[in-house]
Design a protein around this motif. Structure first.
Motif, PDB file in Angstrom:
ATOM      1  N   TYR A 139     -46.954  59.807   2.375  1.00 10.37           N
ATOM      2  CA  TYR A 139     -46.574  60.615   3.530  1.00 10.37           C
ATOM      3  C   TYR A 139     -46.102  62.022   3.166  1.00 10.37           C
ATOM      4  CZ  TYR A 139     -46.610  56.324   6.410  1.00 10.37           C
ATOM      5  OH  TYR A 139     -46.973  55.179   7.087  1.00 10.37           O
ATOM      6  N   LEU A 140     -45.937  62.310   1.884  1.00  6.14           N
ATOM      7  CA  LEU A 140     -45.382  63.601   1.489  1.00  6.14           C
ATOM      8  C   LEU A 140     -46.292  64.760   1.901  1.00  6.14           C
ATOM      9  CD1 LEU A 140     -44.089  62.742  -2.099  1.00  6.14           C
ATOM     10  CD2 LEU A 140     -42.744  62.905   0.008  1.00  6.14           C
ATOM     11  N   ASP A 141     -45.695  65.769   2.509  1.00  8.99           N
ATOM     12  CA  ASP A 141     -46.398  66.994   2.919  1.00  8.99           C
ATOM     13  C   ASP A 141     -47.585  66.715   3.828  1.00  8.99           C
ATOM     14  OD1 ASP A 141     -44.557  68.172   1.326  1.00  8.99           O
ATOM     15  OD2 ASP A 141     -45.954  68.871  -0.212  1.00  8.99           O
ATOM     16  N   ARG A 142     -47.387  65.851   4.792  1.00 13.66           N
ATOM     17  CA  ARG A 142     -48.415  65.540   5.781  1.00 13.66           C
ATOM     18  C   ARG A 142     -47.911  65.926   7.185  1.00 13.66           C
ATOM     19  NH1 ARG A 142     -52.871  65.077   2.865  1.00 13.66           N
ATOM     20  NH2 ARG A 142     -51.555  66.494   1.688  1.00 13.66           N
ATOM     21  N   ASN A 143     -48.837  66.169   8.087  1.00 13.52           N
ATOM     22  CA  ASN A 143     -48.572  66.365   9.521  1.00 13.52           C
ATOM     23  C   ASN A 143     -47.601  67.516   9.787  1.00 13.52           C
ATOM     24  OD1 ASN A 143     -50.152  64.092   9.525  1.00 13.52           O
ATOM     25  ND2 ASN A 143     -48.654  62.764  10.503  1.00 13.52           N
ATOM     26  N   ILE A 183     -51.698  68.595  16.678  1.00 13.99           N
ATOM     27  CA  ILE A 183     -51.940  67.931  15.398  1.00 13.99           C
ATOM     28  C   ILE A 183     -53.334  68.263  14.868  1.00 13.99           C
ATOM     29  CG2 ILE A 183     -52.980  65.759  16.204  1.00 13.99           C
ATOM     30  CD1 ILE A 183     -50.171  66.146  13.543  1.00 13.99           C
ATOM     31  N   VAL A 184     -54.114  69.006  15.671  1.00 14.26           N
ATOM     32  CA  VAL A 184     -55.507  69.289  15.292  1.00 14.26           C
ATOM     33  C   VAL A 184     -55.599  70.113  14.014  1.00 14.26           C
ATOM     34  CG1 VAL A 184     -56.435  69.087  17.627  1.00 14.26           C
ATOM     35  CG2 VAL A 184     -55.530  71.279  16.858  1.00 14.26           C
ATOM     36  N   TRP A 185     -54.591  70.955  13.738  1.00 20.87           N
ATOM     37  CA  TRP A 185     -54.649  71.769  12.519  1.00 20.87           C
ATOM     38  C   TRP A 185     -54.607  70.879  11.280  1.00 20.87           C
ATOM     39  CZ3 TRP A 185     -56.280  75.682  14.844  1.00 20.87           C
ATOM     40  CH2 TRP A 185     -55.679  76.188  15.989  1.00 20.87           C
ATOM     41  N   GLY A 193     -57.008  68.999   6.488  1.00 23.04           N
ATOM     42  CA  GLY A 193     -56.865  67.929   5.515  1.00 23.04           C
ATOM     43  C   GLY A 193     -55.451  67.508   5.193  1.00 23.04           C
ATOM     44  N   THR A 194     -54.498  67.761   6.099  1.00 21.29           N
ATOM     45  CA  THR A 194     -53.114  67.358   5.833  1.00 21.29           C
ATOM     46  C   THR A 194     -52.644  66.275   6.810  1.00 21.29           C
ATOM     47  OG1 THR A 194     -52.360  69.250   7.173  1.00 21.29           O
ATOM     48  CG2 THR A 194     -52.408  69.527   4.774  1.00 21.29           C
TER      49      THR A 194
END
Length: 296
Positions: A198-202, A208-210, A215-216
């Motif tokens: 989960y690190l450095d996601r969303n 949330i489309v970006w 790719g994050t």
């Protein structure tokens, strides 16, 4: 600003959620809920942010105004389609601000306090930085240059922050098709997780489309363990606000080359000159490789 008018709403909803989660836990519901010292630290950080942001915003407005006076395009103020464009453009700027705030230690030092709670509730949303207001405005510089008036930018920023308040819910379930486009409690729980995957996601704000495009994005699968990879052992607001800046100063003192100094300040959190640093990308790759090995 809209945020100031929302403060009574924040306090009432925090109190209601604290009461509700306390009752739920007594009935056996598996929630972290609230912890008094943690909540007090979060609220103190929020008060400090409101005061300091008011000062910082004044400086950034001056910068934005200068850029707007040299704007590339003439956009009519308050036209509906300009607001629609600004909604998308501001959220795009927020995504990159938020992503860089996780990937560069300089900006992470300002942002890290928001992730320092091991709880996840509406008070966590108020655990805001005391230094981000001074360094983060650079990511919105393109907007006035493109022709968006500074006053409109401020309003849209406030709308984004207000939206992000409600997604700090531990107990909210999944929201179906809404989650394809918008940031939700499930997506943001992932963002606050210290689980390696989960690190450095969303990083998205409202959209949330970006994350899906760049790719994050990570879907909530395993139970989220909230906090930092190395959690703080303090509720002192001063240490919460400045501990990473202090750590950068100590690392700079021991740095020997310009490359090492630049890496310490602007490299990813956990970076080391000898390549042994455990950055989030290293931890994430290691965890995913372990999963693949187990599956085989």
């Amino acid at each position: 600003m809209l945020i100031y008018y929302a403060i009574p709403f924040f306090l009432v909803t925090v109190a209601l959620e604290a009461l509700g989660t306390t009752i739920a836990r007594r009935r056996g519901v598996a929630l972290l809920g609230y912890e008094t010292k943690d909540t007090f630290a979060s609220l103190t950080m929020g008060v400090g942010n409101v005061i300091l942001a008011a000062i910082a915003k004044g400086a950034w407005i001056l910068v934005w105004t200068v850029l707007w006076e040299h704007r590339l395009f003439e956009l009519p103020e308050n036209a509906w389609w300009v607001w629609a464009l600004l909604f998308v453009a501001e959220d795009f700027c927020y995504y990159w601000f938020h992503r860089v705030s996780h990937e560069s230690r300089f900006f992470w030092a300002a942002h890290v306090n928001h992730h320092s709670s091991t709880h996840y509730n509406l008070s966590t949303a108020l655990r805001q930085s005391w230094t981000t207001p001074f360094v983060g405005g650079v990511f919105w510089l393109p907007l006035p240059l493109l022709g968006f008036p500074p006053a409109m930018i401020l309003v849209q920023q406030a709308i984004s922050l207000l939206y992000q308040y409600w997604i700090h819910l531990e107990w909210a379930g999944r929201l179906g098709p809404v989650e394809w486009i918008f940031n939700t409690p499930s997506h943001h729980r992932v963002h606050h997780g210290r689980n390696a995957r989960y690190l450095d996601r969303n990083h998205g704000g409202i959209l949330i489309v970006w994350d899906r495009l760049f790719g994050t994005f990570e879907e909530e699968r395993e139970k989220v363990d909230f906090g930092l990879t190395k959690n703080l052992e303090t509720y002192n607001p001063l240490l919460i606000a400045f501990h990473e800046w202090i750590a950068i100063g100590r690392a700079l003192w021991g740095a020997r080359t310009m490359r090492e100094r630049l890496g310490v300040v602007f490299g990813p959190p956990g970076w080391k000159a000898d390549g042994t640093g455990e950055t989030s990308s290293v931890l994430r790759a290691r965890a995913l490789e372990a999963e693949r090995s187990t599956a085989e």
